[in-house]
Design an enzyme around this catalytic site. Structure first.
Site, PDB file in Angstrom:
ATOM      1  N   GLY A  95       0.825  -1.207   0.000  1.00 33.47           N
ATOM      2  CA  GLY A  95       0.000   0.000   0.000  1.00 33.47           C
ATOM      3  C   GLY A  95       0.862   1.262   0.000  1.00 33.47           C
ATOM      4  O   GLY A  95       2.089   1.181  -0.020  1.00 33.47           O
ATOM      5  N   TYR A 131     -16.263   2.773   7.352  1.00 33.57           N
ATOM      6  CA  TYR A 131     -14.801   2.818   7.427  1.00 33.57           C
ATOM      7  C   TYR A 131     -14.364   3.403   8.781  1.00 33.57           C
ATOM      8  O   TYR A 131     -13.560   2.792   9.506  1.00 33.57           O
ATOM      9  CB  TYR A 131     -14.239   3.647   6.257  1.00 33.57           C
ATOM     10  CG  TYR A 131     -12.766   3.953   6.369  1.00 33.57           C
ATOM     11  CD1 TYR A 131     -11.809   2.962   6.175  1.00 33.57           C
ATOM     12  CD2 TYR A 131     -12.324   5.249   6.673  1.00 33.57           C
ATOM     13  CE1 TYR A 131     -10.452   3.247   6.277  1.00 33.57           C
ATOM     14  CE2 TYR A 131     -10.974   5.543   6.765  1.00 33.57           C
ATOM     15  CZ  TYR A 131     -10.040   4.542   6.579  1.00 33.57           C
ATOM     16  OH  TYR A 131      -8.700   4.830   6.682  1.00 33.57           O
TER      17      TYR A 131
END
Ligand SMILES: NC(=O)c1ccc[n+]([C@@H]2O[C@H](COP(=O)([O-])OP(=O)(O)OC[C@H]3O[C@@H](n4cnc5c(N)ncnc54)[C@H](OP(=O)(O)O)[C@@H]3O)[C@@H](O)[C@H]2O)c1
Length: 296
Positions: free
Chosen positions: A10, A128
């Protein structure tokens, strides 16, 4: 020191591969690693990885970061952002390893204009945000030695990012519209990785300084001003590019409806981090200018 880095592909994970290398031996895993399980959708597999490798430090850069998608797949978001980080924490508590984890400005509801401190009460608006908060709480409740860095608006030179999108749109269209009522600090993945390495060093001699910290670049802006800064930078200097856009118009969040609600005020107060770890967080423009110099 043996460091296990999870989510190594990432934005932050990639930069951590660089910044952690000077601290010791790094084992870097992503969800498709074959030798050891690094797939957060498989908590038991990740537990087995920890038991096999027995790292001194676990750095978790893996997460479900697709904020809108999380609204329609809350179980997966819960697994990646809360359940498996909870497993990391349980294993760290058992072995005495340090757990370094990242969280988000989206744990707050974005009310007011004051920068949020670590003592403020979270009230997430999205799946989230709620699952990231749950991850924080599982880590804190486990009793493991930990460092949680809450950050915001992360970008990296590698892969897609907001600046790249603005540059592309500005080369295709004469007029752009960008949201001007969400405030925060664009924070480079490289800055986060450097702070992480510094903090791990610090914690070896000052373990009592573990805990929850806000970590973002200095200053604050909104997406509209951020876009204008990117386009202005791109049009100056030796690598200046020509853009079609002549107008960047400010619009409210309501102009771009999305499945997930986002906080208006994402400003994070970083005094605790800077004073505890003896750091100075540079203004957000510095990192963005550097990233632009790399991608242009
Ligand atoms: N991005 C932001 O603006 C932002 C803001 C605040 C806080 N944060 C936090 O900062 C941390 C790092 O974020 P980032 O910006 O580096 O996010 P990112 O670029 O989306 O990286 C997330 C990583 O998690 C991996 N991943 C996805 N599904 C996985 C799975 N099932 N098992 C294991 N790994 C999986 C991704 O792999 P693939 O890419 O192959 O899917 C990727 O390597 C996260 O904790 C995030 O919540 C980010």
């Amino acid at each position: 020191m043996h460091i296990l880095l999870l989510g190594c592909g990432g934005q932050v994970g990639w930069e951590l591969q660089r910044s952690l290398a000077v601290l010791g031996r790094v084992t870097a895993l992503d969800h498709d690693s074959t030798q050891h399980c690094g797939d957060f959708a498989n908590p038991q597999g990740v537990r087995e990885t920890l038991r096999a490798l027995r790292p001194d430090v676990i750095v978790n850069a893996a997460a479900h970061t697709a904020v809108d998608k999380a609204e329609s797949e809350p179980e997966l978001a819960q697994l990646l952002n809360a359940t498996t980080p909870g497993v990391l924490a349980e294993e760290a508590a058992r072995t005495g390893a340090w757990l370094i984890h990242y969280s988000t400005d989206y744990v707050f509801d974005g009310s007011g204009e004051r920068p949020w401190t670590e003592a403020d009460t979270p009230a997430p608006l999205s799946v989230y945000g709620a699952t990231k908060l749950e991850g924080e709480r599982l880590i804190q409740a486990s009793g493991c030695r930990h460092l949680i860095l809450r950050t915001s608006w992360v970008y990296a030179a590698r892969g897609g990012n907001f600046a790249r999108t603005m540059l592309r749109l500005a080369s295709e269209r004469e007029r752009l519209t960008v949201i001007d009522d969400q405030w925060g600090a664009p924070t480079g993945a490289d800055l986060l990785a450097d702070v992480t390495a510094h903090a791990i060093r610090h914690l070896q001699t000052r373990p009592e300084d573990g805990g929850l910290y806000h970590c973002v670049a200095g200053g604050a802006t909104n997406w509209h001003s951020y876009a204008k800064y990117v386009l202005a930078q791109a049009q100056q200097g030796p690598a200046a590019i020509e853009l079609k856009a002549t107008e960047v118009a400010p619009v409210p969040t309501s102009a771009f409806p999305t499945p997930a609600r986002r906080p208006h005020n994402s400003r994070l107060d970083t005094h605790k981090l800077q004073s505890t770890f003896g750091l100075q967080l540079p203004p957000w423009q510095q990192g963005v200018a550097r990233m632009l110099a790399e991608i242009l």
